[in-house]
Design a protein around this motif. Sequence first.
Motif, PDB file in Angstrom:
ATOM      1  N   GLY A  38       8.483   9.914  11.080  1.00  0.00           N
ATOM      2  CA  GLY A  38       9.278   8.926  11.801  1.00  0.00           C
ATOM      3  C   GLY A  38       8.625   8.415  13.072  1.00  0.00           C
ATOM      4  O   GLY A  38       8.656   7.212  13.356  1.00  0.00           O
ATOM      5  N   GLY A  39       8.039   9.309  13.860  1.00  0.00           N
ATOM      6  CA  GLY A  39       7.439   8.886  15.125  1.00  0.00           C
ATOM      7  C   GLY A  39       6.292   7.916  14.923  1.00  0.00           C
ATOM      8  O   GLY A  39       6.226   6.864  15.566  1.00  0.00           O
ATOM      9  N   GLY A  51      -2.750  10.216   8.299  1.00  0.00           N
ATOM     10  CA  GLY A  51      -2.440  10.573   6.915  1.00  0.00           C
ATOM     11  C   GLY A  51      -2.040   9.374   6.084  1.00  0.00           C
ATOM     12  O   GLY A  51      -1.511   9.515   4.974  1.00  0.00           O
ATOM     13  N   LEU A  52      -2.302   8.179   6.608  1.00  0.00           N
ATOM     14  CA  LEU A  52      -1.998   6.953   5.866  1.00  0.00           C
ATOM     15  C   LEU A  52      -3.080   6.656   4.836  1.00  0.00           C
ATOM     16  O   LEU A  52      -2.828   6.003   3.826  1.00  0.00           O
ATOM     17  N   SER A  53      -4.293   7.145   5.096  1.00  0.00           N
ATOM     18  CA  SER A  53      -5.415   6.961   4.174  1.00  0.00           C
ATOM     19  C   SER A  53      -5.982   8.326   3.802  1.00  0.00           C
ATOM     20  O   SER A  53      -5.940   9.268   4.596  1.00  0.00           O
ATOM     21  N   GLU A  54      -6.504   8.412   2.574  1.00  0.00           N
ATOM     22  CA  GLU A  54      -7.097   9.668   2.109  1.00  0.00           C
ATOM     23  C   GLU A  54      -8.571   9.762   2.451  1.00  0.00           C
ATOM     24  O   GLU A  54      -9.089  10.860   2.687  1.00  0.00           O
ATOM     25  N   THR A  77       0.827  -1.208   0.000  1.00  0.00           N
ATOM     26  CA  THR A  77       0.000   0.000   0.000  1.00  0.00           C
ATOM     27  C   THR A  77       0.865   1.263   0.000  1.00  0.00           C
ATOM     28  O   THR A  77       0.466   2.285  -0.562  1.00  0.00           O
ATOM     29  N   THR A  78       2.042   1.193   0.615  1.00  0.00           N
ATOM     30  CA  THR A  78       2.895   2.386   0.709  1.00  0.00           C
ATOM     31  C   THR A  78       3.587   2.700  -0.608  1.00  0.00           C
ATOM     32  O   THR A  78       4.157   3.785  -0.759  1.00  0.00           O
ATOM     33  N   ALA A  79       3.569   1.774  -1.561  1.00  0.00           N
ATOM     34  CA  ALA A  79       4.163   2.022  -2.876  1.00  0.00           C
ATOM     35  C   ALA A  79       3.192   2.754  -3.793  1.00  0.00           C
ATOM     36  O   ALA A  79       3.558   3.113  -4.906  1.00  0.00           O
ATOM     37  N   GLY A 119       8.916  -1.035   2.660  1.00  0.00           N
ATOM     38  CA  GLY A 119       7.765  -0.462   3.351  1.00  0.00           C
ATOM     39  C   GLY A 119       8.115   0.487   4.474  1.00  0.00           C
ATOM     40  O   GLY A 119       7.393   1.462   4.704  1.00  0.00           O
ATOM     41  N   ALA A 120       9.203   0.230   5.177  1.00  0.00           N
ATOM     42  CA  ALA A 120       9.571   1.106   6.298  1.00  0.00           C
ATOM     43  C   ALA A 120       9.999   2.476   5.787  1.00  0.00           C
ATOM     44  O   ALA A 120       9.559   3.514   6.299  1.00  0.00           O
ATOM     45  N   ALA A 121      10.869   2.495   4.781  1.00  0.00           N
ATOM     46  CA  ALA A 121      11.347   3.769   4.234  1.00  0.00           C
ATOM     47  C   ALA A 121      10.194   4.588   3.681  1.00  0.00           C
ATOM     48  O   ALA A 121      10.115   5.817   3.890  1.00  0.00           O
ATOM     49  N   ARG A 122       9.277   3.931   2.990  1.00  0.00           N
ATOM     50  CA  ARG A 122       8.139   4.657   2.412  1.00  0.00           C
ATOM     51  C   ARG A 122       7.165   5.114   3.494  1.00  0.00           C
ATOM     52  O   ARG A 122       6.604   6.208   3.411  1.00  0.00           O
ATOM     53  N   LEU A 123       6.972   4.282   4.527  1.00  0.00           N
ATOM     54  CA  LEU A 123       6.049   4.634   5.611  1.00  0.00           C
ATOM     55  C   LEU A 123       6.519   5.895   6.331  1.00  0.00           C
ATOM     56  O   LEU A 123       5.704   6.759   6.668  1.00  0.00           O
TER      57      LEU A 123
END
Length: 307
Positions: free
Chosen positions: A206-207, A228-231, A167-169, A196-200
């Motif tokens: 970061g927090g 802000g993970l979902s629109e 999903t983060t891609a 996924g971590a870098a994109r997240l």
Amino acid sequence: MPSTVTEMAVSLWKNLLQTTKERILQQRRMSLYNGAHGYDEELLKKKLQQFVGGSINLFKEDNGIGILTLNNPKLMNAFTGTMMVELQERVTELENWKDGKGLIIYGAGNTFCSGSDLNAVKALSNSQDGMNMCMFMQNTLTRLMRLPLISVALVQGKAVGGGAELTTACDFRLMTPGSEIRFVHKHMGLVPGWGGAARLVRIVGGGAALQLLSGAAKVDPERALHLGLSEETLSSSDETRALEEAQAWLSQYTEGPASVIQAVKKVVTAGRELPVEAALRTEKDIFGTVWGGPANLQALVRRPKHK
């Protein structure tokens, strides 16, 4: 020789467009890893293709929106080895889609994706195979992220592990009522390996990323919106209706010529990934592909800039 200023502009635009398109496409397809990293893609693909099942299906609609379906419902759309290879093939197909403007990724059977098929994971459990699979999926998902298409992950049911990473891609995420995104890697004794971590971190900061990864918590639609993970949370959990809603949501950003929508995505990708000087130069090059192009010239004829 072109006989009018307009024809000269169009001729110049076509030559510049071709040169810039080739260079940008080459950059987009560049692999993060190669033999210098101990990465042997062809050998890994042969190993992955031993683990069969499921499919990655792509339907390209006339309106320029593609529908990519993760199709392995009996395993909650977990990625088998052949599905990993097929995903790479579909990304290549999308890179060459001249009329494409948008992409929706969703899972068959009213759920998104449960990550990797454990049969393949167990068989590739030695360190080198695991690293090669990590590099393969990072390469593929980076190319997916850089597609000149506005992409949306339609999250129904569960998006866990590698499914959460997928999903983060995408540029955006839409969730249906009752769905969840969950980075469960800690419970598997792992960290994300598909990027996924870098994109997240880039999406939620970061927090929040540290909380989601270290807590392996379920992220429901309400919390995803807050982070802000979902629109948006769609109104329906029905697979067909949710897909229709996602298409309607995406269509507000894909109106207009494909050349312009693709250019918009490219300048945003450059701004997100490159140092500012390089991003500015790339923006200049992409600007050159649309300045004096058909959409620009038609807009100038159709109406003045200011009214």
